[in-house]
Structure formats: structure tokens, C-alpha cells
Design an enzyme around this catalytic site. Structure first.
Site, PDB file in Angstrom:
ATOM      1  N   SER A   7       0.878  -1.173   0.000  1.00  0.00           N
ATOM      2  CA  SER A   7       0.000   0.000   0.000  1.00  0.00           C
ATOM      3  C   SER A   7       0.910   1.217   0.000  1.00  0.00           C
ATOM      4  CB  SER A   7      -0.850   0.008   1.283  1.00  0.00           C
ATOM      5  OG  SER A   7      -1.449   1.282   1.479  1.00  0.00           O
ATOM      6  N   TYR A  46      -2.412  -0.617  10.419  1.00  0.00           N
ATOM      7  CA  TYR A  46      -2.260  -0.701   8.958  1.00  0.00           C
ATOM      8  C   TYR A  46      -0.904  -0.105   8.550  1.00  0.00           C
ATOM      9  CZ  TYR A  46      -3.858  -0.930   4.075  1.00  0.00           C
ATOM     10  OH  TYR A  46      -4.000  -1.247   2.738  1.00  0.00           O
TER      11      TYR A  46
HETATM   12  P1  NAD Z   1     -11.111  -6.321  -0.540  1.00  0.00           P
HETATM   13  O1  NAD Z   1     -11.650  -6.282   0.845  1.00  0.00           O
HETATM   14  O2  NAD Z   1     -12.014  -6.047  -1.683  1.00  0.00           O
HETATM   15  O3  NAD Z   1     -10.387  -7.712  -0.813  1.00  0.00           O
HETATM   16  C1  NAD Z   1      -9.606  -8.367   0.149  1.00  0.00           C
HETATM   17  C2  NAD Z   1      -9.835  -9.854   0.003  1.00  0.00           C
HETATM   18  O4  NAD Z   1      -8.939 -10.507   0.921  1.00  0.00           O
HETATM   19  C3  NAD Z   1     -11.252 -10.304   0.351  1.00  0.00           C
HETATM   20  O5  NAD Z   1     -11.776 -11.125  -0.661  1.00  0.00           O
HETATM   21  C4  NAD Z   1     -11.076 -11.058   1.658  1.00  0.00           C
HETATM   22  O6  NAD Z   1     -12.005 -12.129   1.826  1.00  0.00           O
HETATM   23  C5  NAD Z   1      -9.645 -11.566   1.517  1.00  0.00           C
HETATM   24  N1  NAD Z   1      -9.060 -11.900   2.818  1.00  0.00           N
HETATM   25  C6  NAD Z   1      -9.118 -11.196   3.972  1.00  0.00           C
HETATM   26  N2  NAD Z   1      -8.493 -11.866   4.957  1.00  0.00           N
HETATM   27  C7  NAD Z   1      -8.024 -13.014   4.399  1.00  0.00           C
HETATM   28  C8  NAD Z   1      -7.311 -14.130   4.914  1.00  0.00           C
HETATM   29  N3  NAD Z   1      -6.953 -14.192   6.200  1.00  0.00           N
HETATM   30  N4  NAD Z   1      -6.970 -15.137   4.053  1.00  0.00           N
HETATM   31  C9  NAD Z   1      -7.339 -15.088   2.751  1.00  0.00           C
HETATM   32  N5  NAD Z   1      -8.051 -14.069   2.222  1.00  0.00           N
HETATM   33  C10 NAD Z   1      -8.375 -13.043   3.043  1.00  0.00           C
HETATM   34  O7  NAD Z   1      -9.922  -5.261  -0.486  1.00  0.00           O
HETATM   35  P2  NAD Z   1      -8.820  -4.835  -1.563  1.00  0.00           P
HETATM   36  O8  NAD Z   1      -8.799  -3.361  -1.526  1.00  0.00           O
HETATM   37  O9  NAD Z   1      -8.969  -5.544  -2.846  1.00  0.00           O
HETATM   38  O10 NAD Z   1      -7.496  -5.342  -0.813  1.00  0.00           O
HETATM   39  C11 NAD Z   1      -6.503  -6.119  -1.428  1.00  0.00           C
HETATM   40  C12 NAD Z   1      -5.138  -5.644  -0.958  1.00  0.00           C
HETATM   41  O11 NAD Z   1      -4.926  -4.302  -1.415  1.00  0.00           O
HETATM   42  C13 NAD Z   1      -4.946  -5.597   0.550  1.00  0.00           C
HETATM   43  O12 NAD Z   1      -3.672  -6.109   0.875  1.00  0.00           O
HETATM   44  C14 NAD Z   1      -5.028  -4.115   0.870  1.00  0.00           C
HETATM   45  O13 NAD Z   1      -4.330  -3.784   2.048  1.00  0.00           O
HETATM   46  C15 NAD Z   1      -4.399  -3.529  -0.367  1.00  0.00           C
HETATM   47  N6  NAD Z   1      -4.694  -2.125  -0.628  1.00  0.00           N
HETATM   48  C16 NAD Z   1      -5.963  -1.701  -0.837  1.00  0.00           C
HETATM   49  C17 NAD Z   1      -6.204  -0.358  -1.070  1.00  0.00           C
HETATM   50  C18 NAD Z   1      -7.604   0.192  -1.315  1.00  0.00           C
HETATM   51  O14 NAD Z   1      -7.808   1.402  -1.276  1.00  0.00           O
HETATM   52  N7  NAD Z   1      -8.597  -0.630  -1.587  1.00  0.00           N
HETATM   53  C19 NAD Z   1      -5.137   0.558  -1.105  1.00  0.00           C
HETATM   54  C20 NAD Z   1      -3.847   0.085  -0.873  1.00  0.00           C
HETATM   55  C21 NAD Z   1      -3.634  -1.259  -0.653  1.00  0.00           C
END
Ligand code: NAD
Length: 257
Positions: free
Chosen positions: A135, A148
């Protein structure tokens, strides 16, 4: 690395960025293994991408090992492991120990489990790719969430270390560091301190395209929001000034300015 025909595992593949990556990789001719703690969600994405799926909780090392073994027994090897699943927890030092431990397991240990599972065979072949979703908070900070910020810094440090240590042996590592992306995680953040991230938020499909390009270029830092590079430069140039700026943002978000 070219993506066509590659065997790619994506954790957190049932939704958001992970799902968009699965769809893009499938379009590019990869053999995709969709994994998530949400087994039904992973199955649905696997169906639409003609991939395979396995439920795995990335906080559990045995699950990550089983996922890798499943990929090897299905397709022969793992070319790219996208360690993407992640969670967010609001709060500071007072967040509960249970929350701190859970986010450490999912946002940090999961990357370690993934590398333990795939690196031995990748090193033997002299080729392999680890794509770790971090991130922009790993380079900068996350207003309103110490857990985080801390875990994403740790995730970036680990990715960096892997690349330094194994780059000479054919292992490629990328750290994906977006700011806001329109996923369920951002929807949750909207209700808390993360609402400011909505401005400039990208669609997960756009991020997946940048991941594709980053893997092709074998670039360590994948920055879907290019302005993050400038913020990172400012932080390095004058840490105190950068912290003062972040305090102003913190005050704005908290509504005290
Ligand atoms: P999201 O919530 O849409 O997807 C996350 C997925 O991870 C979900 O399907 C959830 O079921 C799965 N998950 C959660 N805990 C888990 C576990 N213990 N084992 C297996 N699967 C698990 O969110 P996203 O935004 O797509 O997040 C994906 C990645 O992107 C994360 O690492 C998040 O920190 C990172 N990220 C997101 C953003 C944002 O703004 N959305 C920004 C920077 C980084």
C-alpha cells in the site's frame, strides 16, 4: 516476465484488487489459481476466469503451503505468487492485542509464508516472481490506523529484503503500493478515517493493468498513483516537514481544522 501461460496464485482473489488481477491474468492467457478465505467468492471468480480455486486463510501457514501444493499438483509449478489478501484495522496503540496480532498475521506473516512455500522450487529453477500487495501506507503512513501503517511498512521491508537477497538468483519481487482503490476495503474506510482516500481513487481494473505492466517490466515498486513517488521523495528530503504536513492532514480528517 511474460504472463501468458504462467501459473499464478492470487490470494484475496474473491474481491477487489485480487479479483481484478485474476481476470486480467486470465485474459492474458495465464493459469490462475484463485484463493481466498471466502471460498464461495474464490469459486465464483475461478468459474468466470476458467481457473482453479482453493479456500485458504493466509494467516495460517499450513493453508498457504496447501495452496502452493495444490497449484503444483494441478499445473506443475508456481511461476508467480500474488500475496494480495489484506485487512485494515482502525485505531492506534490502544487497538486490542487480538486486532494487532490478526493484522500482523494477514498483512505481514502471509507474505513470509508465501515465500517459504514457493522460494525453494523457484530458486532451484532460477526463476520465479513474488508480487506482494502492500500500500502507499507502506511508504508513507495511514491516517487513523497505526496497525495498517505498521504492517504495510513491514510488508514493504520484507519485499525489499527478498528482492535484495534473491534478485541475483533469478527471483523477481514487486511491491504494489496503491492509494485509494474502489473496493470493499475502501467502502469500509469511507465510514472511518479513510474517507479522504476516495479522492483520486482508482478502479481495481486499472490497478490490475498496472500490475500487468509492472510484472512485464519486472519493476520493484508498482505505483498506480504516481504522485505517491513525489510524496515519498518529500518524506526522504525533509522528514520533519513531511510529518508536519501529515499532522495537518490528520487534523483535517479529524475535523479539528
Ligand atoms: P477487498 O476487501 O475487496 O479484498 C480483500 C480480500 O482478501 C477479500 O476477498 C477477503 O475475503 C480476503 N481476505 C481477507 N483476509 C483473508 C485471509 N486471512 N486469508 C485469505 N483471504 C483473506 O480489499 P482490496 O482493496 O482488494 O485489498 C486487497 C489488498 O490491497 C490488501 O492487501 C489491501 O491492504 C491492499 N490495498 C488496498 C487499497 C484500497 O484502497 N482498496 C489501497 C492500498 C492497498
Amino acid at each position: 516476465m511474460d504472463i501468458n501461460e504462467k501459473v499464478i496464485i492470487v490470494t484475496g482473489g474473491a474481491s477487489g484488487i485480487g479479483r481484478a488481477m485474476c481476470r486480467r491474468f486470465a485474459e492474458l492467457g495465464a493459469k490462475v489459481i484463485v484463493s481466498d478465505v471466502d471460498g464461495g467468492g474464490a469459486e465464483a471468480v475461478a468459474k468466470e476466469t476458467s481457473g482453479r480455486w482453493l479456500r485458504a486463510d493466509v494467516a495460517v501457514e499450513a493453508d498457504v503451503r496447501a495452496l502452493t501444493q495444490f497449484a503444483v499438483s494441478t499445473f506443475g509449478q508456481v511461476d508467480i505468487f500474488c500475496s494480495n489478501a489484506g485487512i485494515s484495522v482502525d485505531g492506534g496503540e490502544q487497538a486490542s492485542d487480538a486486532d494487532w496480532k490478526r493484522i500482523m498475521d494477514i498483512n505481514v506473516m502471509a507474505h513470509i509464508y508465501a515465500s517459504r512455500a514457493v522460494l525453494p522450487s523457484m530458486l532451484k529453477r532460477g526463476e520465479g516472481y513474488l508480487l506482494n500487495t502492500v500500500s502507499a501506507a507502506g511508504l508513507l503512513s495511514q491516517i487513523g490506523s497505526a496497525p495498517y501503517s505498521v504492517t504495510k511498512h513491514a510488508a514493504l521491508a520484507f519485499a525489499e529484503w527478498l528482492s535484495i537477497t534473491y534478485g541475483g538468483q533469478g527471483i523477481r519481487v514487486s511491491a504494489l503500493c496503491p492509494q485509494g482503490v474502489r473496493t470493499n476495503m475502501l467502502k469500509e474506510a469511507e465510514r472511518g478515517a479513510g474517507a479522504f482516500l476516495l479522492e483520486g481513487a482508482l478502479e481495481p481494473e486499472d490497478v490490475a493493468k498496472m500490475v500487468e505492466q509492472g510484472i512485464r517490466d519486472e519493476r520493484f515498486l508498482i505505483l498506480p498513483h504516481p504522485e505517491v513517488a513525489e510524496y515519498f521523495r518529500r518524506k526522504a528530503n525533509d522528514y520533519d516537514r513531511w510529518i508536519r504536513g501529515m499532522r495537518r492532514l490528520q487534523a483535517k480528517v479529524a475535523g479539528v481544522e
